[in-house]
Design an enzyme around this catalytic site. Structure first.
Site, PDB file in Angstrom:
ATOM      1  N   ILE A 152       0.896  -1.007  -0.050  1.00 21.76           N
ATOM      2  CA  ILE A 152      -0.128   0.128   0.115  1.00 21.76           C
ATOM      3  C   ILE A 152       0.850   1.315   0.266  1.00 21.76           C
ATOM      4  O   ILE A 152       0.608   2.352  -0.625  1.00 21.76           O
ATOM      5  CB  ILE A 152      -0.843   0.138   1.272  1.00 21.76           C
ATOM      6  CG1 ILE A 152      -1.939  -1.006   1.113  1.00 21.76           C
ATOM      7  CG2 ILE A 152      -1.711   1.286   1.172  1.00 21.76           C
ATOM      8  CD1 ILE A 152      -2.912  -1.508   2.444  1.00 21.76           C
ATOM      9  N   CYS A 153       1.751   1.152   0.742  1.00 22.51           N
ATOM     10  CA  CYS A 153       2.903   2.420   0.957  1.00 22.51           C
ATOM     11  C   CYS A 153       3.235   2.895  -0.524  1.00 22.51           C
ATOM     12  O   CYS A 153       3.123   4.248  -0.494  1.00 22.51           O
ATOM     13  CB  CYS A 153       3.916   2.103   1.869  1.00 22.51           C
ATOM     14  SG  CYS A 153       3.454   1.349   3.631  1.00 22.51           S
TER      15      CYS A 153
END
Length: 181
Positions: free
Chosen positions: A53-54
Site C-alpha cells: 500500500i505504501c
C-alpha cells in the site's frame, strides 16, 4: 497521540532527497518547518518500506507535489525505516525513483513515539498525516489503519480550508463559498 493545536515536536533526522550518488542524504529538522514565513508543512507517515500500500500513497503524494508547492506547503514523507532502506527502495521501485520530497528516516522511532503513532506490537508508524502551520502548530491530523491507504485529495482539501482561515462547511472545496457569521 499529539493532536490539533499542539506544537509539532522538535526533530533532526536523516532523509533521502535524491538517488544521485553523493547527493542522496540531507538532514531535515523541525527548524526548517518554521524557517520560511507563511510556509505550511504536510508530513505523512507510512508503516514500512518495500510493502504494497505504501508505494501507492507515496506515488500519489509525488503526483500531487506541485499542488502542495502551489499552496506553499513543504511535503515530507516519513517512516521508521533507515535512510539506507529508503534509498534502496527508491532505486528498486520505479514509482519512487523521482520523488520530489524527502523521505525522512526515524530509525530511533523517537519522533513517531513522541507523536503517539507507533504501533505497540510491531513498533512501526501508523499511516498518519499532519498539516502543520507556519508557526509549527498541528492544525490537522489523520490516522489510518495499517491496511488502508489514505486520500491525498482530502489532504489537499483540508489544507485549502485551513489556509482560508475562515469557516468552511462540510465537503467544502476551494472556490466554493465559505460560511459567514
Amino acid at each position: 497521540m499529539l493532536s490539533i493545536n499542539e506544537k509539532f515536536p522538535d526533530f533532526d533526522k536523516k532523509s533521502v532527497v535524491s538517488i544521485e550518488y553523493g547527493k542522496e542524504f540531507e538532514n531535515i529538522s523541525s527548524s526548517r518547518l518554521v524557517s520560511t514565513a507563511d510556509a505550511w508543512t504536510v508530513m505523512f507517515w507510512w508503516p514500512k518500506d518495500f510493502t504494497f500500500i505504501c508505494p501507492t500513497e507515496i506515488a500519489e503524494f509525488n503526483k500531487s507535489h506541485g499542488e502542495f508547492k502551489d499552496r506553499d506547503a513543504f511535503l515530507i514523507g516519513a517512516s521508521t525505516d533507515s535512510e539506507y532502506v529508503h534509498l534502496a527502495w527508491r532505486k528498486n521501485h520505479p514509482d519512487l525513483a523521482d520523488l520530489k520530497f524527502p523521505m525522512l528516516a526515524d530509525t530511533s522511532k523517537s519522533l513517531a513515539e513522541e507523536l503517539g503513532i507507533l504501533d505497540k506490537d510491531e513498533k512501526i508508524a501508523y499511516r498518519a498525516t499532519y498539516i502543520i502551520d507556519p508557526s509549527g502548530v498541528i492544525r490537522w491530523v489523520s490516522v489510518y489503519d495499517l491496511n488502508v491507504g489514505r486520500n491525498v485529495k482530502e489532504v489537499l482539501r483540508v489544507l485549502d480550508a485551513l489556509q482560508t482561515d475562515e469557516l468552511c462547511p462540510c465537503n467544502w472545496v476551494k472556490g466554493q463559498e465559505r460560511l459567514t457569521v
